[in-house]
Design an enzyme around this catalytic site. Structure first.
Site, PDB file in Angstrom:
ATOM      1  N   HIS A   1      78.799  45.255 -55.143  1.00 17.20           N
ATOM      2  CA  HIS A   1      78.836  45.108 -56.598  1.00 17.20           C
ATOM      3  C   HIS A   1      78.732  46.490 -57.235  1.00 17.20           C
ATOM      4  O   HIS A   1      77.839  47.278 -56.896  1.00 17.20           O
ATOM      5  CB  HIS A   1      77.682  44.201 -57.041  1.00 17.20           C
ATOM      6  CG  HIS A   1      77.506  44.136 -58.512  1.00 17.20           C
ATOM      7  ND1 HIS A   1      78.567  44.003 -59.373  1.00 17.20           N
ATOM      8  CD2 HIS A   1      76.390  44.194 -59.297  1.00 17.20           C
ATOM      9  CE1 HIS A   1      78.117  43.980 -60.622  1.00 17.20           C
ATOM     10  NE2 HIS A   1      76.802  44.096 -60.597  1.00 17.20           N
TER      11      HIS A   1
ATOM     12  N   ASN B   1      80.600  48.243 -64.813  1.00 18.59           N
ATOM     13  CA  ASN B   1      80.076  47.044 -64.157  1.00 18.59           C
ATOM     14  C   ASN B   1      80.771  45.812 -64.752  1.00 18.59           C
ATOM     15  O   ASN B   1      80.549  45.473 -65.911  1.00 18.59           O
ATOM     16  CB  ASN B   1      78.560  46.986 -64.388  1.00 18.59           C
ATOM     17  CG  ASN B   1      77.917  45.738 -63.809  1.00 18.59           C
ATOM     18  OD1 ASN B   1      78.607  44.789 -63.430  1.00 18.59           O
ATOM     19  ND2 ASN B   1      76.595  45.724 -63.757  1.00 18.59           N
TER      20      ASN B   1
ATOM     21  N   CYS C   1      76.042  38.592 -61.957  1.00 22.88           N
ATOM     22  CA  CYS C   1      76.811  39.511 -61.106  1.00 22.88           C
ATOM     23  C   CYS C   1      76.844  39.069 -59.651  1.00 22.88           C
ATOM     24  O   CYS C   1      77.685  39.522 -58.883  1.00 22.88           O
ATOM     25  CB  CYS C   1      76.255  40.923 -61.208  1.00 22.88           C
ATOM     26  SG  CYS C   1      76.208  41.532 -62.880  1.00 22.88           S
TER      27      CYS C   1
HETATM   28  N1  ACO Z   1      72.457  57.920 -72.912  1.00 23.39           N
HETATM   29  C1  ACO Z   1      71.460  58.830 -72.979  1.00 23.39           C
HETATM   30  N2  ACO Z   1      70.176  58.531 -72.695  1.00 23.39           N
HETATM   31  C2  ACO Z   1      69.920  57.271 -72.321  1.00 23.39           C
HETATM   32  C3  ACO Z   1      70.907  56.276 -72.236  1.00 23.39           C
HETATM   33  C4  ACO Z   1      72.219  56.649 -72.553  1.00 23.39           C
HETATM   34  N3  ACO Z   1      73.252  55.791 -72.482  1.00 23.39           N
HETATM   35  N4  ACO Z   1      70.335  55.127 -71.843  1.00 23.39           N
HETATM   36  C5  ACO Z   1      69.027  55.371 -71.674  1.00 23.39           C
HETATM   37  N5  ACO Z   1      68.765  56.676 -71.973  1.00 23.39           N
HETATM   38  C6  ACO Z   1      67.497  57.386 -71.933  1.00 23.39           C
HETATM   39  C7  ACO Z   1      66.292  56.468 -72.051  1.00 23.39           C
HETATM   40  O1  ACO Z   1      66.025  56.176 -73.403  1.00 23.39           O
HETATM   41  C8  ACO Z   1      65.206  57.299 -71.385  1.00 23.39           C
HETATM   42  O2  ACO Z   1      64.758  58.238 -72.324  1.00 23.39           O
HETATM   43  P1  ACO Z   1      63.177  58.614 -72.420  1.00 23.39           P
HETATM   44  O3  ACO Z   1      62.834  59.180 -71.058  1.00 23.39           O
HETATM   45  O4  ACO Z   1      63.132  59.592 -73.527  1.00 23.39           O
HETATM   46  O5  ACO Z   1      62.486  57.315 -72.690  1.00 23.39           O
HETATM   47  C9  ACO Z   1      65.954  58.073 -70.304  1.00 23.39           C
HETATM   48  O6  ACO Z   1      67.362  58.007 -70.648  1.00 23.39           O
HETATM   49  C10 ACO Z   1      65.758  57.508 -68.910  1.00 23.39           C
HETATM   50  O7  ACO Z   1      65.943  56.116 -68.981  1.00 23.39           O
HETATM   51  P2  ACO Z   1      65.853  55.207 -67.690  1.00 23.39           P
HETATM   52  O8  ACO Z   1      66.107  53.785 -68.070  1.00 23.39           O
HETATM   53  O9  ACO Z   1      64.589  55.526 -66.942  1.00 23.39           O
HETATM   54  O10 ACO Z   1      67.097  55.783 -66.850  1.00 23.39           O
HETATM   55  P3  ACO Z   1      67.531  55.419 -65.391  1.00 23.39           P
HETATM   56  O11 ACO Z   1      67.644  56.646 -64.592  1.00 23.39           O
HETATM   57  O12 ACO Z   1      66.732  54.263 -64.831  1.00 23.39           O
HETATM   58  O13 ACO Z   1      69.013  54.870 -65.621  1.00 23.39           O
HETATM   59  C11 ACO Z   1      70.181  52.787 -65.811  1.00 23.39           C
HETATM   60  C12 ACO Z   1      69.219  53.764 -66.485  1.00 23.39           C
HETATM   61  C13 ACO Z   1      71.517  53.508 -65.635  1.00 23.39           C
HETATM   62  C14 ACO Z   1      70.355  51.576 -66.710  1.00 23.39           C
HETATM   63  C15 ACO Z   1      69.632  52.375 -64.430  1.00 23.39           C
HETATM   64  O14 ACO Z   1      68.264  51.992 -64.558  1.00 23.39           O
HETATM   65  C16 ACO Z   1      70.409  51.245 -63.817  1.00 23.39           C
HETATM   66  O15 ACO Z   1      71.572  51.386 -63.489  1.00 23.39           O
HETATM   67  N6  ACO Z   1      69.760  50.073 -63.599  1.00 23.39           N
HETATM   68  C17 ACO Z   1      70.414  48.932 -63.047  1.00 23.39           C
HETATM   69  C18 ACO Z   1      71.171  48.225 -64.113  1.00 23.39           C
HETATM   70  C19 ACO Z   1      72.114  47.169 -63.563  1.00 23.39           C
HETATM   71  O16 ACO Z   1      72.603  47.297 -62.482  1.00 23.39           O
HETATM   72  N7  ACO Z   1      72.377  46.143 -64.377  1.00 23.39           N
HETATM   73  C20 ACO Z   1      73.325  45.158 -64.074  1.00 23.39           C
HETATM   74  C21 ACO Z   1      72.803  44.118 -63.175  1.00 23.39           C
HETATM   75  S1  ACO Z   1      74.020  43.010 -62.749  1.00 23.39           S
HETATM   76  C22 ACO Z   1      74.148  41.707 -63.909  1.00 23.39           C
HETATM   77  O17 ACO Z   1      73.732  40.634 -63.654  1.00 23.39           O
HETATM   78  C23 ACO Z   1      74.821  41.949 -65.220  1.00 23.39           C
END
Ligand code: ACO
Length: 325
Positions: free
Chosen positions: A252, A282, A111
């Site tokens: 981004h 994304n 990214c």
């Molecule tokens: N729907 C419902 N629940 C979900 C989903 C979903 N799609 N995905 C995860 N959960 C659940 C998890 O299982 C977890 O449940 P638990 O508490 O029972 O274990 C709960 O939601 C919380 O999960 P977290 O991972 O702690 O949620 P968070 O608030 O961190 O959000 C997210 C997750 C959106 C992925 C966030 O961490 C994020 O955006 N991180 C950055 C990701 C990113 O930018 N990636 C791209 C990088 S760029 C590249 O190079 C491609």
């Protein structure tokens, strides 16, 4: 030699995948996705490839700059999802748009790739090695996403964006005035994909998890909210300006909450951080040039304004660039 952005172009594939569609595919809800990411829908390539999307974005960038493919001297495509290993996507774009006189190659910094490509083009032009370049971010992430993993499949979309950059003329004030970039290979395990299927290859091993994206979302989140403000500050320092001098931040589009946190750390009003994440998801290396093109075409970015571009991605990689439009 100064380097200015003269034109922008972008494209999103026709097919739209909504949060409601994803509710039918994995255990998720529209509410969870909107609250945790800010996304409502994303575009998915059906027939399009990285090269075809990149070529379409390049044609629009050339048109917007009033330049011809034949006179283009450099094409750099940032991508991590090219559909063929060889030849590189940039060479296929060269063929598709008829830029016979260009040097063409790819960069993979996930990214963060668009900023790495822009920085590379900047150095080519600033050194006098060439006079202009098409810099592209293009991805078909849907090909490497595990559509059974709710923690990643809701996040990504496909698309491409491009800018046409050119050497400035003497006395001109437009151009790139500051840059910063970095890599943190020590954090590589946060987001990885070991290999990939190649479109059209025989019997793709669609069940092999080695061929799909794995991510520790919370680690990536923490990395981004810590590292991106530092990187932006370094780029602003190199330009000799402060956050108060910036008109627009084009970041981004990975997560609305990440962008809000970065705005807060930089003590800057969120209104200066326009977003299209709601419609695009994304799109990795494509997200910055797609948003830049949309803002440029909507008149949201005006001549003389100071624009900061910044992103991060797998690697981990990160970068920022300060441009006077
Ligand atoms: N729907 C419902 N629940 C979900 C989903 C979903 N799609 N995905 C995860 N959960 C659940 C998890 O299982 C977890 O449940 P638990 O508490 O029972 O274990 C709960 O939601 C919380 O999960 P977290 O991972 O702690 O949620 P968070 O608030 O961190 O959000 C997210 C997750 C959106 C992925 C966030 O961490 C994020 O955006 N991180 C950055 C990701 C990113 O930018 N990636 C791209 C990088 S760029 C590249 O190079 C491609």
């Amino acid at each position: 030699m100064g380097v200015a952005i003269r034109g922008t172009g972008s494209i999103l594939p026709e097919k739209i995948l909504t949060n409601q569609d994803l509710e039918q595919m994995v255990d998720t809800t529209d509410e969870w996705i909107r609250q945790r990411t800010g996304m409502k829908e994303r575009h998915i390539a059906e027939k399009d490839t990285v090269a075809s999307l990149a070529a379409a974005a390049c044609k629009r960038a050339l048109e917007s700059a009033g330049k011809s493919a034949e006179d283009t001297e450099l094409i750099i495509v940032a991508t991590c999802t090219t559909e063929m290993l060889l030849p590189c996507a940039a060479c296929r774009v060269q063929k598709l748009i008829g830029a016979a006189n260009a040097i063409a190659f790819d960069i993979n910094a996930a990214c963060g790739g668009f900023l790495f490509a822009l920085n590379t083009a900047h150095h080519y032009i600033a050194s006098g090695a060439c006079r202009n370049a098409l810099v592209v971010g293009a991805e078909v992430l849907s090909e490497i996403i595990d559509w059974t993993d709710r923690s990643t499949c809701v996040l990504f979309g496909d698309g491409a964006g491009a800018v046409y950059v050119e050497e400035t003329i003497s006395g001109e004030r437009s151009g790139i005035i500051g840059m910063s970039q970095g890599s943190s290979g020590m954090n590589g395990q946060m987001l990885y994909c070991r290999g990939r299927n190649v479109k059209g290859a025989t019997e793709p091993e669609i069940n092999s998890s080695d061929l799909l994206v794995h991510m520790s979302g919370s680690d990536v989140y923490r990395f981004a909210v810590r590292q991106v403000p530092i990187c932006i500050t370094k780029a602003l320092d190199s330009a000799g300006i402060g956050t108060e001098d910036v008109d627009v931040y084009v970041l981004h589009q990975a997560n609305r909450r990440i962008i809000e946190s970065i705005a807060k750390t930089l003590k800057t009003d969120i209104d200066k951080f326009p977003m299209n994440i709601e419609r695009t998801g994304n799109t990795s290396s494509a997200s910055i040039p797609i948003l830049l093109d949309e803002l440029h075409r909507a008149g949201r970015i005006q001549k003389g304004q100071r624009v900061v571009l910044s992103g991060f991605g797998a690697g981990m990689t990160y970068g920022a660039c300060v441009v006077v439009w």
